[in-house]
Design an enzyme around this catalytic site. Structure first.
Site, PDB file in Angstrom:
ATOM      1  N   LYS A 148     -54.600   3.349 -34.254  1.00 47.26           N
ATOM      2  CA  LYS A 148     -54.267   4.495 -35.078  1.00 47.26           C
ATOM      3  C   LYS A 148     -53.989   5.693 -34.171  1.00 47.26           C
ATOM      4  O   LYS A 148     -54.500   5.679 -33.046  1.00 47.26           O
ATOM      5  CB  LYS A 148     -55.380   4.804 -36.071  1.00 47.26           C
ATOM      6  CG  LYS A 148     -56.617   5.481 -35.462  1.00 47.26           C
ATOM      7  CD  LYS A 148     -57.598   5.840 -36.533  1.00 47.26           C
ATOM      8  CE  LYS A 148     -57.535   7.284 -36.913  1.00 47.26           C
ATOM      9  NZ  LYS A 148     -58.328   8.170 -36.066  1.00 47.26           N
ATOM     10  N   GLU A 216     -69.944  14.161 -38.388  1.00 48.38           N
ATOM     11  CA  GLU A 216     -70.015  14.201 -36.924  1.00 48.38           C
ATOM     12  C   GLU A 216     -70.582  15.544 -36.497  1.00 48.38           C
ATOM     13  O   GLU A 216     -70.302  16.566 -37.134  1.00 48.38           O
ATOM     14  CB  GLU A 216     -68.622  14.036 -36.334  1.00 48.38           C
ATOM     15  CG  GLU A 216     -67.994  12.689 -36.636  1.00 48.38           C
ATOM     16  CD  GLU A 216     -66.671  12.546 -35.927  1.00 48.38           C
ATOM     17  OE1 GLU A 216     -66.657  12.012 -34.814  1.00 48.38           O
ATOM     18  OE2 GLU A 216     -65.649  12.986 -36.476  1.00 48.38           O
ATOM     19  N   HIS A 240     -60.589   5.299 -41.850  1.00 48.67           N
ATOM     20  CA  HIS A 240     -61.978   4.836 -41.783  1.00 48.67           C
ATOM     21  C   HIS A 240     -62.694   4.897 -43.144  1.00 48.67           C
ATOM     22  O   HIS A 240     -63.302   3.916 -43.579  1.00 48.67           O
ATOM     23  CB  HIS A 240     -62.778   5.665 -40.780  1.00 48.67           C
ATOM     24  CG  HIS A 240     -62.181   5.698 -39.397  1.00 48.67           C
ATOM     25  ND1 HIS A 240     -61.535   4.617 -38.850  1.00 48.67           N
ATOM     26  CD2 HIS A 240     -62.134   6.668 -38.457  1.00 48.67           C
ATOM     27  CE1 HIS A 240     -61.114   4.945 -37.623  1.00 48.67           C
ATOM     28  NE2 HIS A 240     -61.464   6.175 -37.370  1.00 48.67           N
TER      29      HIS A 240
HETATM   30  C1  BG6 Z   1     -61.616   8.407 -34.552  1.00 48.94           C
HETATM   31  C2  BG6 Z   1     -61.195   9.801 -34.895  1.00 48.94           C
HETATM   32  O1  BG6 Z   1     -60.767   7.475 -35.146  1.00 48.94           O
HETATM   33  O2  BG6 Z   1     -62.954   8.188 -35.006  1.00 48.94           O
HETATM   34  C3  BG6 Z   1     -62.136  10.815 -34.277  1.00 48.94           C
HETATM   35  O3  BG6 Z   1     -59.869  10.035 -34.426  1.00 48.94           O
HETATM   36  C4  BG6 Z   1     -63.566  10.513 -34.660  1.00 48.94           C
HETATM   37  O4  BG6 Z   1     -61.800  12.138 -34.661  1.00 48.94           O
HETATM   38  C5  BG6 Z   1     -63.910   9.048 -34.410  1.00 48.94           C
HETATM   39  O5  BG6 Z   1     -64.414  11.345 -33.890  1.00 48.94           O
HETATM   40  C6  BG6 Z   1     -65.278   8.703 -34.980  1.00 48.94           C
HETATM   41  O6  BG6 Z   1     -65.631   7.417 -34.572  1.00 48.94           O
HETATM   42  P1  BG6 Z   1     -67.159   6.998 -34.404  1.00 48.94           P
HETATM   43  O7  BG6 Z   1     -67.098   5.553 -34.032  1.00 48.94           O
HETATM   44  O8  BG6 Z   1     -67.723   7.867 -33.330  1.00 48.94           O
HETATM   45  O9  BG6 Z   1     -67.812   7.260 -35.721  1.00 48.94           O
END
Ligand code: BG6
Length: 482
Positions: A148, A216, A240
């Site tokens: 992506k 986050e 996601h």
């Molecule tokens: C990515 C996004 O796909 O997923 C990011 O582009 C995000 O912005 C990240 O921080 C989050 O992934 P994870 O695995 O840390 O929850």
């Protein structure tokens, strides 16, 4: 508990963009872990390809540094690491010209699985595919892996699918959404379809609402310019959160095979209602005592891009009509918390009078951190004094249940091995991605038309105040972040 490892057959993997952030941070560390666990055969070949004119030894040194920086405590012992690094090869290549392609072709073996990882911007997908074809590197056994963002909207996603389809069959294309590779996300399917307990209650008759939270604590950091063109809706919700929603809402597939699962996910996306502007709250984080605001980080003082979004989504099918799904995701929030909470309805009649608290049965699936599951149930409070009820948690942490020394593989470890095995179950099909954009596009178009400013929120908070109202007005409440 030791994880069971089923070795994959030998393969040649070429990583385009091998000196970039994703390759150094995720792809190569994941391969090294699988090598250490004995899943990746020692005769497998990993060939880095990028524009930089460097030698094999220089590339190996670059990756060794990356392991120091990104693998931390999980790094395998020095000897295993050195053996893995020794396997790495490098070919300087230019996607836009013939430079390096003939050389790359000589490094590939005819009789093993062949995969090309496009760890580059989508604007290069077309040239890479054309050059692979021109230099005779595409066979029936060839697979490509793409990351992506898969498009910026429906139109660009369609164009990308068309470009790839000119060179590869759908069964050769592995579109990564790394959330699908997370162990706990796969657990959603195990919880739903390997137990008889939940399925009879998994519908609008018994489920009051579902909350999906991906919070986050980090901000956009150095990704400002990319992120500002994207925003939380494109960066997180379209892919996601959409995948999480699909796994929670889909019908049981008739088997655990790629198309059986993906057909069911697609039906969910197609059944999503159009989201009303009044059912969405967007936010942008402000500056904190020692942190910059979103607008400063993206260096665009007038930006209307959201770093937070919360929305209420309806699904128009027999199973879910009447049960809202509330989704929220954002950066610079109080903690890094991803979870899905399924809140069940009240019992139809209380034989204990009015003393029963409200909507007590909640199944929470924690994706990260502290992966696990909690089910809240009512019990009698012990002791005399009549029938006093209390809700308590049946709480399970996967680490406790499975053993603390269990290595939970990073999503990329699982996904790359699945590419080599030829299993597309955890990858997005082209029509799925297009359907997700078809749902997302009108929402974004509406914002662009209205030019409304996202609501400000404090870093370290749980998001803008208005997001609370999204649930309050429905007589519901967001779950507190941990
Ligand atoms: C990515 C996004 O796909 O997923 C990011 O582009 C995000 O912005 C990240 O921080 C989050 O992934 P994870 O695995 O840390 O929850």
């Amino acid at each position: 508990m030791v994880s069971r490892v089923i070795p994959v057959d030998s393969f040649d993997l070429v990583i385009f963009g091998a000196t970039g952030d994703l390759a150094r941070r995720k792809i190569l560390p994941a391969l090294c872990q699988r090598f250490a666990e004995g899943q990746m055969p020692p005769e497998a070949r990993v060939i880095g390809a990028a524009r930089g004119d460097m030698s094999r030894a220089e590339f190996q040194a670059l990756i060794s540094d990356a392991f120091d920086e990104f693998m931390g405590d999980s790094a395998p012992d020095a000897e295993t690491r050195a053996s893995f690094i020794e396997m790495l090869d490098y070919v300087p290549i230019d996607a836009a010209s013939d430079q390096g392609w003939a050389e790359l072709a000589t490094r590939l073996r005819p009789d093993v699985v062949r995969a090309f990882y496009f760890s580059v911007g989508p604007s290069l997908f077309g040239s890479l595919a054309t050059q692979l074809g021109k230099f005779g590197m595409i066979s029936d056994e060839t697979r490509i892996v793409v990351e992506k963002p898969f498009g910026h909207d429906l139109e660009t996603a369609r164009a990308l699918n068309k470009t790839l389809a000119a060179h590869f069959d759908e069964r050769q294309i592995y579109r990564i959404d790394h959330y699908l590779g997370k162990e706990t996300v796969q657990n959603l399917m195990a919880v739903r379809f390997a137990n008889v307990l939940f399925e009879p209650l998994w519908n609008a008759r018994f489920v009051d609402h579902v909350q999906i939270t991906v919070a986050e604590s980090v901000g956009v950091g150095g990704r400002g310019p990319y992120y500002d063109k994207s925003g939380a809706m494109r960066d997180m919700v379209q892919n996601h959160l959409m995948q999480l929603l699909c796994l929670i809402a889909m019908e049981p597939p008739y088997c655990f095979e790629p198309d059986a699962v993906r057909d069911e996910k697609l039906k969910v996306i197609n059944a999503l209602d159009r989201v009303l502007p009044t059912d969405i709250v967007r936010g942008q984080y402000l500056a904190g005592a020692d942190s910059a605001s979103y607008l400063t980080e993206v260096e665009s003082p007038e930006s209307l891009t959201e770093s937070y979004v919360a929305l209420k989504v309806g699904i128009s099918n027999w199973r879910w009509k009447g049960t809202p799904f509330y989704l929220r995701t954002g950066k610079k929030l109080r903690s890094r918390t991803s979870e899905i909470a399924v809140t069940f309805r009240d019992p139809p009649h209380s034989i204990f009078g009015e003393t029963v608290p409200w909507r007590t049965n909640v199944l929470v699936i924690r994706l990260q951190p502290d992966e696990g599951m909690t089910l809240r149930v009512m019990i009698k409070e012990p002791g005399p004094g009549g029938m006093r009820l209390k809700d308590v948690a049946l709480d399970m942490s996967f680490a406790d249940a499975l053993g603390d020394d269990m290595h939970i593989p990073d999503a990329y470890e699982r996904l790359i091995m699945d590419v080599m095995r030829g299993n597309q179950t955890l990858f997005m099909r082209g029509d799925e991605v297009e359907a997700a954009w078809a749902w997302t596009d009108p929402i974004i178009a509406e914002w662009q038309k209205s030019a409304d400013k996202p609501k400000p929120y404090d870093p370290g908070s749980s998001g803008p105040e208005d997001a609370l109202m999204l649930l309050h007005r429905d007589d519901r409440r967001w779950r507190e972040f941990r």
